[in-house]
Design a protein around this motif. Structure first.
Motif, mmCIF file in Angstrom:
data_model
loop_
_atom_site.group_PDB
_atom_site.id
_atom_site.type_symbol
_atom_site.label_atom_id
_atom_site.label_comp_id
_atom_site.label_asym_id
_atom_site.label_seq_id
_atom_site.Cartn_x
_atom_site.Cartn_y
_atom_site.Cartn_z
ATOM 1 N N GLY A 119 -3.893 3.932 11.442
ATOM 2 C CA GLY A 119 -2.877 5.158 10.305
ATOM 3 C C GLY A 119 -2.370 6.780 11.956
ATOM 4 O O GLY A 119 -1.879 7.233 11.163
ATOM 5 N N ASN A 253 -5.311 11.993 7.102
ATOM 6 C CA ASN A 253 -4.015 11.740 8.189
ATOM 7 C C ASN A 253 -4.585 10.405 7.830
ATOM 8 O O ASN A 253 -3.756 9.771 7.428
ATOM 9 C CB ASN A 253 -3.732 12.499 9.180
ATOM 10 N N GLN A 256 -3.892 8.527 4.673
ATOM 11 C CA GLN A 256 -2.402 9.230 4.064
ATOM 12 C C GLN A 256 -1.415 8.534 4.332
ATOM 13 O O GLN A 256 -0.391 7.974 4.111
ATOM 14 C CB GLN A 256 -2.356 10.280 4.407
ATOM 15 N N ASN A 257 -1.575 8.401 6.104
ATOM 16 C CA ASN A 257 -0.633 6.809 6.985
ATOM 17 C C ASN A 257 -1.055 5.602 6.541
ATOM 18 O O ASN A 257 0.009 5.088 6.569
ATOM 19 C CB ASN A 257 -0.928 7.263 7.814
ATOM 20 N N SER A 259 -1.912 3.766 3.640
ATOM 21 C CA SER A 259 -1.221 4.063 2.144
ATOM 22 C C SER A 259 0.220 3.863 2.576
ATOM 23 O O SER A 259 0.640 3.568 1.680
ATOM 24 C CB SER A 259 -1.522 5.389 0.864
ATOM 25 N N SER A 260 0.469 4.410 3.074
ATOM 26 C CA SER A 260 2.662 4.203 3.291
ATOM 27 C C SER A 260 3.198 2.665 4.338
ATOM 28 O O SER A 260 3.476 2.751 4.278
ATOM 29 C CB SER A 260 2.865 5.434 3.499
ATOM 30 N N LYS A 261 2.202 2.366 4.356
ATOM 31 C CA LYS A 261 1.996 0.747 5.732
ATOM 32 C C LYS A 261 2.949 -0.235 5.088
ATOM 33 O O LYS A 261 3.699 -0.649 5.237
ATOM 34 C CB LYS A 261 0.954 0.356 6.194
ATOM 35 N N GLY A 262 2.984 -0.314 3.317
ATOM 36 C CA GLY A 262 3.439 -0.763 2.752
ATOM 37 C C GLY A 262 2.237 -2.779 3.144
ATOM 38 O O GLY A 262 1.217 -2.780 3.020
ATOM 39 N N ASP A 269 -0.414 -5.475 -0.237
ATOM 40 C CA ASP A 269 -0.051 -3.649 -0.680
ATOM 41 C C ASP A 269 -1.700 -2.980 -0.056
ATOM 42 O O ASP A 269 -1.255 -1.579 -0.222
ATOM 43 C CB ASP A 269 -0.390 -3.202 -2.201
#
Length: 329
Positions: A119, A253, A256-257, A259-262, A269
Protein backbone atom coordinates in the motif's frame (compact mmCIF):
# COMPACT_ATOMS: atom_id res chain seq x y z
CA UNK A 1 40.99 6.08 -4.02
CA UNK A 2 39.36 7.13 -7.30
CA UNK A 3 38.95 3.73 -8.91
CA UNK A 4 39.68 0.04 -8.60
CA UNK A 5 42.27 0.43 -11.35
CA UNK A 6 44.22 3.01 -9.35
CA UNK A 7 44.24 0.59 -6.40
CA UNK A 8 45.35 -2.39 -8.46
CA UNK A 9 48.11 -0.42 -10.16
CA UNK A 10 49.76 -0.02 -6.76
CA UNK A 11 50.35 -3.75 -6.66
CA UNK A 12 53.86 -4.37 -7.95
CA UNK A 13 54.39 -8.02 -7.11
CA UNK A 14 52.53 -11.21 -6.30
CA UNK A 15 53.72 -10.89 -2.69
CA UNK A 16 51.84 -7.58 -2.43
CA UNK A 17 48.43 -8.85 -3.50
CA UNK A 18 46.71 -8.38 -0.16
CA UNK A 19 45.32 -4.84 -0.03
CA UNK A 20 43.59 -2.84 2.66
CA UNK A 21 39.84 -2.72 1.96
CA UNK A 22 39.52 0.31 4.25
CA UNK A 23 40.97 2.40 1.40
CA UNK A 24 37.98 1.55 -0.79
CA UNK A 25 34.66 3.40 -0.90
CA UNK A 26 31.38 1.57 -0.32
CA UNK A 27 30.49 2.05 -3.97
CA UNK A 28 33.71 0.39 -5.16
CA UNK A 29 33.19 -2.42 -2.66
CA UNK A 30 29.77 -3.08 -4.19
CA UNK A 31 31.26 -3.10 -7.68
CA UNK A 32 34.01 -5.57 -6.86
CA UNK A 33 31.69 -7.88 -4.88
CA UNK A 34 29.18 -7.81 -7.74
CA UNK A 35 31.99 -9.10 -9.96
CA UNK A 36 33.30 -11.53 -7.34
CA UNK A 37 30.11 -13.49 -6.60
CA UNK A 38 27.12 -11.16 -7.03
CA UNK A 39 26.47 -10.65 -3.31
CA UNK A 40 27.19 -6.99 -2.57
CA UNK A 41 25.67 -7.11 0.91
CA UNK A 42 28.20 -9.24 2.76
CA UNK A 43 31.01 -6.70 2.95
CA UNK A 44 33.26 -8.38 5.46
CA UNK A 45 36.93 -7.43 5.36
CA UNK A 46 37.84 -11.00 4.44
CA UNK A 47 35.45 -11.10 1.45
CA UNK A 48 36.48 -7.71 0.11
CA UNK A 49 40.18 -8.46 0.48
CA UNK A 50 39.74 -11.83 -1.21
CA UNK A 51 38.03 -10.16 -4.16
CA UNK A 52 40.72 -7.46 -4.37
CA UNK A 53 43.52 -10.03 -4.23
CA UNK A 54 41.98 -12.03 -7.07
CA UNK A 55 41.41 -8.87 -9.12
CA UNK A 56 45.04 -7.87 -8.62
CA UNK A 57 46.19 -11.35 -9.69
CA UNK A 58 44.05 -11.15 -12.84
CA UNK A 59 45.45 -7.73 -13.69
CA UNK A 60 49.09 -8.67 -13.05
CA UNK A 61 48.90 -12.03 -14.83
CA UNK A 62 46.86 -11.04 -17.89
CA UNK A 63 49.71 -10.25 -20.28
CA UNK A 64 51.65 -13.33 -19.21
CA UNK A 65 48.79 -15.84 -19.36
CA UNK A 66 47.57 -14.70 -22.78
CA UNK A 67 50.73 -16.05 -24.43
CA UNK A 68 51.27 -19.28 -22.51
CA UNK A 69 50.55 -22.77 -23.88
CA UNK A 70 47.22 -24.19 -22.71
CA UNK A 71 48.69 -26.75 -20.27
CA UNK A 72 50.96 -24.21 -18.56
CA UNK A 73 48.16 -21.65 -18.43
CA UNK A 74 45.88 -24.23 -16.78
CA UNK A 75 48.59 -24.94 -14.22
CA UNK A 76 48.73 -21.26 -13.27
CA UNK A 77 44.95 -21.21 -12.76
CA UNK A 78 45.09 -24.42 -10.73
CA UNK A 79 47.79 -23.09 -8.39
CA UNK A 80 46.13 -19.68 -7.99
CA UNK A 81 42.72 -21.23 -7.32
CA UNK A 82 44.26 -23.29 -4.55
CA UNK A 83 45.91 -20.18 -3.09
CA UNK A 84 42.68 -18.17 -3.18
CA UNK A 85 40.62 -21.15 -1.98
CA UNK A 86 38.10 -20.96 -4.81
CA UNK A 87 37.29 -23.32 -7.66
CA UNK A 88 39.37 -23.19 -10.81
CA UNK A 89 36.17 -22.65 -12.81
CA UNK A 90 35.30 -19.58 -10.75
CA UNK A 91 38.79 -18.13 -11.14
CA UNK A 92 38.67 -18.59 -14.91
CA UNK A 93 35.26 -16.88 -15.00
CA UNK A 94 36.58 -13.95 -12.96
CA UNK A 95 39.68 -13.69 -15.15
CA UNK A 96 37.58 -13.58 -18.30
CA UNK A 97 35.48 -10.71 -16.95
CA UNK A 98 37.87 -8.59 -14.88
CA UNK A 99 38.52 -6.02 -17.64
CA UNK A 100 34.82 -5.14 -17.61
CA UNK A 101 35.18 -4.30 -13.92
CA UNK A 102 38.29 -2.14 -14.29
CA UNK A 103 37.09 -0.46 -17.50
CA UNK A 104 33.28 -0.38 -17.07
CA UNK A 105 30.84 0.33 -19.85
CA UNK A 106 29.35 3.76 -19.15
CA UNK A 107 26.12 2.65 -20.85
CA UNK A 108 25.58 -0.25 -18.46
CA UNK A 109 21.93 -0.91 -17.62
CA UNK A 110 20.82 0.76 -14.41
CA UNK A 111 18.65 -1.51 -12.26
CA UNK A 112 16.31 0.27 -9.86
CA UNK A 113 13.89 -1.60 -7.58
CA UNK A 114 10.83 -0.08 -5.91
CA UNK A 115 10.08 -1.38 -2.43
CA UNK A 116 8.04 -0.76 0.70
CA UNK A 117 5.32 -2.30 2.81
CA UNK A 118 2.06 -3.01 1.01
CA UNK A 119 0.00 0.00 0.00
CA UNK A 120 2.97 2.35 -0.23
CA UNK A 121 2.38 3.30 -3.87
CA UNK A 122 5.26 1.43 -5.51
CA UNK A 123 3.40 0.69 -8.75
CA UNK A 124 2.24 4.30 -9.20
CA UNK A 125 5.74 5.68 -8.64
CA UNK A 126 7.37 3.15 -10.93
CA UNK A 127 4.90 4.09 -13.69
CA UNK A 128 5.62 7.81 -13.24
CA UNK A 129 9.36 7.21 -13.43
CA UNK A 130 8.94 4.97 -16.48
CA UNK A 131 7.01 7.74 -18.26
CA UNK A 132 9.75 10.29 -17.53
CA UNK A 133 12.47 7.96 -18.77
CA UNK A 134 10.63 7.14 -21.99
CA UNK A 135 9.90 10.82 -22.62
CA UNK A 136 13.69 11.31 -22.51
CA UNK A 137 14.21 8.59 -25.11
CA UNK A 138 15.38 5.87 -22.71
CA UNK A 139 14.75 2.19 -23.35
CA UNK A 140 13.03 0.84 -20.25
CA UNK A 141 12.32 -2.69 -19.06
CA UNK A 142 9.72 -3.45 -16.39
CA UNK A 143 9.26 -6.45 -14.12
CA UNK A 144 6.93 -6.97 -11.16
CA UNK A 145 7.24 -9.71 -8.58
CA UNK A 146 5.81 -12.16 -7.81
CA UNK A 147 4.87 -13.08 -11.39
CA UNK A 148 1.47 -14.45 -10.44
CA UNK A 149 0.77 -16.15 -13.78
CA UNK A 150 4.04 -18.13 -13.66
CA UNK A 151 4.50 -21.63 -12.21
CA UNK A 152 6.16 -20.40 -9.02
CA UNK A 153 4.15 -17.17 -8.79
CA UNK A 154 0.86 -19.02 -8.99
CA UNK A 155 1.85 -21.11 -5.97
CA UNK A 156 2.94 -17.97 -4.11
CA UNK A 157 -0.46 -16.43 -4.80
CA UNK A 158 -2.22 -19.51 -3.46
CA UNK A 159 -0.11 -19.41 -0.30
CA UNK A 160 -0.73 -15.69 0.19
CA UNK A 161 -4.48 -16.03 -0.32
CA UNK A 162 -4.86 -18.03 2.89
CA UNK A 163 -7.58 -20.14 1.30
CA UNK A 164 -5.81 -23.42 2.04
CA UNK A 165 -4.73 -24.98 5.32
CA UNK A 166 -1.09 -24.49 4.30
CA UNK A 167 -0.50 -20.79 3.66
CA UNK A 168 2.23 -18.15 3.68
CA UNK A 169 1.85 -17.64 7.41
CA UNK A 170 2.56 -21.22 8.41
CA UNK A 171 5.14 -22.16 5.77
CA UNK A 172 8.55 -21.68 7.39
CA UNK A 173 10.39 -18.51 6.25
CA UNK A 174 13.22 -20.29 4.42
CA UNK A 175 10.82 -22.46 2.42
CA UNK A 176 8.68 -19.43 1.58
CA UNK A 177 11.81 -17.57 0.51
CA UNK A 178 12.63 -20.34 -1.96
CA UNK A 179 9.31 -19.84 -3.77
CA UNK A 180 10.00 -16.13 -4.22
CA UNK A 181 13.63 -16.70 -5.20
CA UNK A 182 12.76 -19.29 -7.85
CA UNK A 183 10.02 -17.04 -9.22
CA UNK A 184 12.58 -14.27 -9.77
CA UNK A 185 15.24 -16.66 -11.05
CA UNK A 186 12.87 -18.12 -13.65
CA UNK A 187 11.82 -14.66 -14.80
CA UNK A 188 15.47 -13.66 -15.32
CA UNK A 189 16.52 -16.97 -16.86
CA UNK A 190 16.45 -15.80 -20.49
CA UNK A 191 16.32 -12.05 -19.96
CA UNK A 192 19.01 -10.02 -21.70
CA UNK A 193 18.49 -6.82 -19.75
CA UNK A 194 21.60 -5.24 -21.30
CA UNK A 195 19.22 -4.14 -24.06
CA UNK A 196 17.70 -1.60 -21.68
CA UNK A 197 18.97 1.72 -20.38
CA UNK A 198 16.96 1.09 -17.23
CA UNK A 199 15.40 -2.03 -15.74
CA UNK A 200 12.71 -1.15 -13.19
CA UNK A 201 11.62 -3.76 -10.67
CA UNK A 202 8.45 -3.73 -8.58
CA UNK A 203 9.75 -5.68 -5.57
CA UNK A 204 12.87 -7.80 -5.69
CA UNK A 205 15.25 -9.68 -3.37
CA UNK A 206 14.95 -7.04 -0.65
CA UNK A 207 11.26 -7.92 -0.23
CA UNK A 208 12.10 -11.46 0.79
CA UNK A 209 14.94 -10.29 3.00
CA UNK A 210 12.55 -7.95 4.81
CA UNK A 211 9.25 -9.84 4.92
CA UNK A 212 10.65 -13.28 5.66
CA UNK A 213 13.15 -12.06 8.25
CA UNK A 214 10.25 -10.24 9.95
CA UNK A 215 8.83 -13.71 10.68
CA UNK A 216 11.87 -15.00 12.58
CA UNK A 217 13.13 -14.16 16.06
CA UNK A 218 14.75 -10.69 16.26
CA UNK A 219 18.13 -12.13 17.19
CA UNK A 220 18.10 -14.24 14.00
CA UNK A 221 16.98 -11.54 11.58
CA UNK A 222 20.40 -10.24 10.54
CA UNK A 223 21.66 -13.74 9.76
CA UNK A 224 18.47 -14.52 7.85
CA UNK A 225 18.79 -11.38 5.71
CA UNK A 226 22.31 -12.44 4.72
CA UNK A 227 21.03 -15.93 3.88
CA UNK A 228 18.50 -14.40 1.46
CA UNK A 229 21.15 -12.27 -0.25
CA UNK A 230 23.47 -15.26 -0.60
CA UNK A 231 20.66 -17.45 -1.94
CA UNK A 232 19.48 -15.04 -4.63
CA UNK A 233 22.68 -13.26 -5.63
CA UNK A 234 25.49 -15.77 -5.02
CA UNK A 235 23.73 -19.07 -5.65
CA UNK A 236 21.03 -18.13 -8.18
CA UNK A 237 23.01 -15.34 -9.84
CA UNK A 238 20.28 -12.70 -9.73
CA UNK A 239 21.63 -9.16 -10.20
CA UNK A 240 21.79 -6.85 -7.19
CA UNK A 241 19.95 -3.62 -8.08
CA UNK A 242 22.01 -0.45 -8.27
CA UNK A 243 19.37 1.25 -6.14
CA UNK A 244 16.43 0.24 -3.95
CA UNK A 245 13.89 3.01 -3.37
CA UNK A 246 11.78 2.19 -0.31
CA UNK A 247 8.49 4.05 0.11
CA UNK A 248 7.83 4.45 3.83
CA UNK A 249 4.46 4.89 5.53
CA UNK A 250 2.80 3.71 8.72
CA UNK A 251 0.60 0.63 9.01
CA UNK A 252 -2.59 2.69 9.33
CA UNK A 253 -2.13 4.35 5.94
CA UNK A 254 -0.96 1.04 4.53
CA UNK A 255 -4.20 -0.64 5.57
CA UNK A 256 -6.29 2.17 4.09
CA UNK A 257 -4.46 1.99 0.77
CA UNK A 258 -4.68 -1.81 0.61
CA UNK A 259 -8.45 -1.66 1.13
CA UNK A 260 -8.77 0.54 -1.98
CA UNK A 261 -6.81 -1.76 -4.28
CA UNK A 262 -9.91 -3.57 -5.52
CA UNK A 263 -9.97 -7.00 -7.11
CA UNK A 264 -6.69 -8.88 -7.57
CA UNK A 265 -6.47 -12.28 -9.25
CA UNK A 266 -4.62 -14.05 -6.46
CA UNK A 267 -6.80 -12.87 -3.52
CA UNK A 268 -9.92 -11.35 -5.03
CA UNK A 269 -11.21 -8.33 -3.10
CA UNK A 270 -9.54 -9.17 0.22
CA UNK A 271 -6.07 -8.52 1.65
CA UNK A 272 -3.48 -11.30 1.51
CA UNK A 273 -2.22 -12.96 4.70
CA UNK A 274 0.81 -10.70 5.01
CA UNK A 275 -1.25 -7.55 4.38
CA UNK A 276 -3.65 -8.64 7.13
CA UNK A 277 -0.87 -9.00 9.73
CA UNK A 278 -0.05 -5.78 11.55
CA UNK A 279 2.92 -7.51 13.17
CA UNK A 280 4.47 -8.49 9.82
CA UNK A 281 3.83 -5.05 8.31
CA UNK A 282 5.21 -3.23 11.35
CA UNK A 283 8.28 -5.48 11.56
CA UNK A 284 8.87 -5.19 7.82
CA UNK A 285 8.80 -1.39 8.00
CA UNK A 286 11.34 -1.46 10.83
CA UNK A 287 13.68 -3.82 8.94
CA UNK A 288 13.50 -1.68 5.77
CA UNK A 289 14.63 1.29 7.87
CA UNK A 290 17.44 -0.68 9.53
CA UNK A 291 18.79 -1.98 6.21
CA UNK A 292 18.67 1.51 4.70
CA UNK A 293 21.00 2.66 7.47
CA UNK A 294 23.36 -0.22 6.71
CA UNK A 295 23.48 -0.14 2.89
CA UNK A 296 23.85 3.01 0.80
CA UNK A 297 22.00 1.58 -2.20
CA UNK A 298 18.81 1.31 -0.09
CA UNK A 299 17.14 4.72 0.23
CA UNK A 300 14.00 5.55 2.23
CA UNK A 301 11.45 8.04 0.91
CA UNK A 302 8.90 9.27 3.45
CA UNK A 303 5.43 9.15 1.89
CA UNK A 304 3.69 10.96 4.77
CA UNK A 305 3.37 14.68 5.44
CA UNK A 306 3.64 16.38 8.83
CA UNK A 307 0.04 15.32 9.61
CA UNK A 308 0.73 11.65 8.82
CA UNK A 309 -1.35 11.89 5.66
CA UNK A 310 -0.18 10.48 2.32
CA UNK A 311 1.69 12.96 0.16
CA UNK A 312 0.44 13.32 -3.39
CA UNK A 313 1.98 11.05 -6.06
CA UNK A 314 3.54 14.19 -7.59
CA UNK A 315 5.20 15.16 -4.30
CA UNK A 316 6.58 11.66 -3.80
CA UNK A 317 7.77 11.50 -7.40
CA UNK A 318 9.72 14.72 -6.83
CA UNK A 319 11.61 12.93 -4.05
CA UNK A 320 12.18 9.89 -6.28
CA UNK A 321 13.76 12.04 -8.96
CA UNK A 322 15.91 13.85 -6.40
CA UNK A 323 17.31 10.54 -5.10
CA UNK A 324 18.00 9.16 -8.57
CA UNK A 325 19.56 12.34 -9.93
CA UNK A 326 21.72 12.75 -6.82
CA UNK A 327 23.48 9.48 -7.70
CA UNK A 328 25.30 9.19 -4.37
CA UNK A 329 24.19 5.59 -3.97
Amino acid sequence: MDSLLSIIQKVNSEEDLYLDSKDISDKLKREILQWYDGNIYSQTIARVNSAISILAWCYNKSSELDYLPRNIRDKHFEEAAETFKISQEKLIRLFSSYTGLLFPNQNKTKIIAFEGIDGSGKTVQMSLFEEKLKSNGKHVGIKSFPVYDSFFGKSIGELLSGDEEVNANNVDPKSMSLWYALDRWKSFENLNYSNYDYLLLNRFTLSSAVYQSSRVKPELQSEFVQWIFELEHTELGLPAPDLYIVFDLNTENSKQNISSKGYRDYVGDKADVYEESLDIMSNARKIYQELALKYKNIVIINCLDENNKMKTPKEINHEVMRVIEDGSY
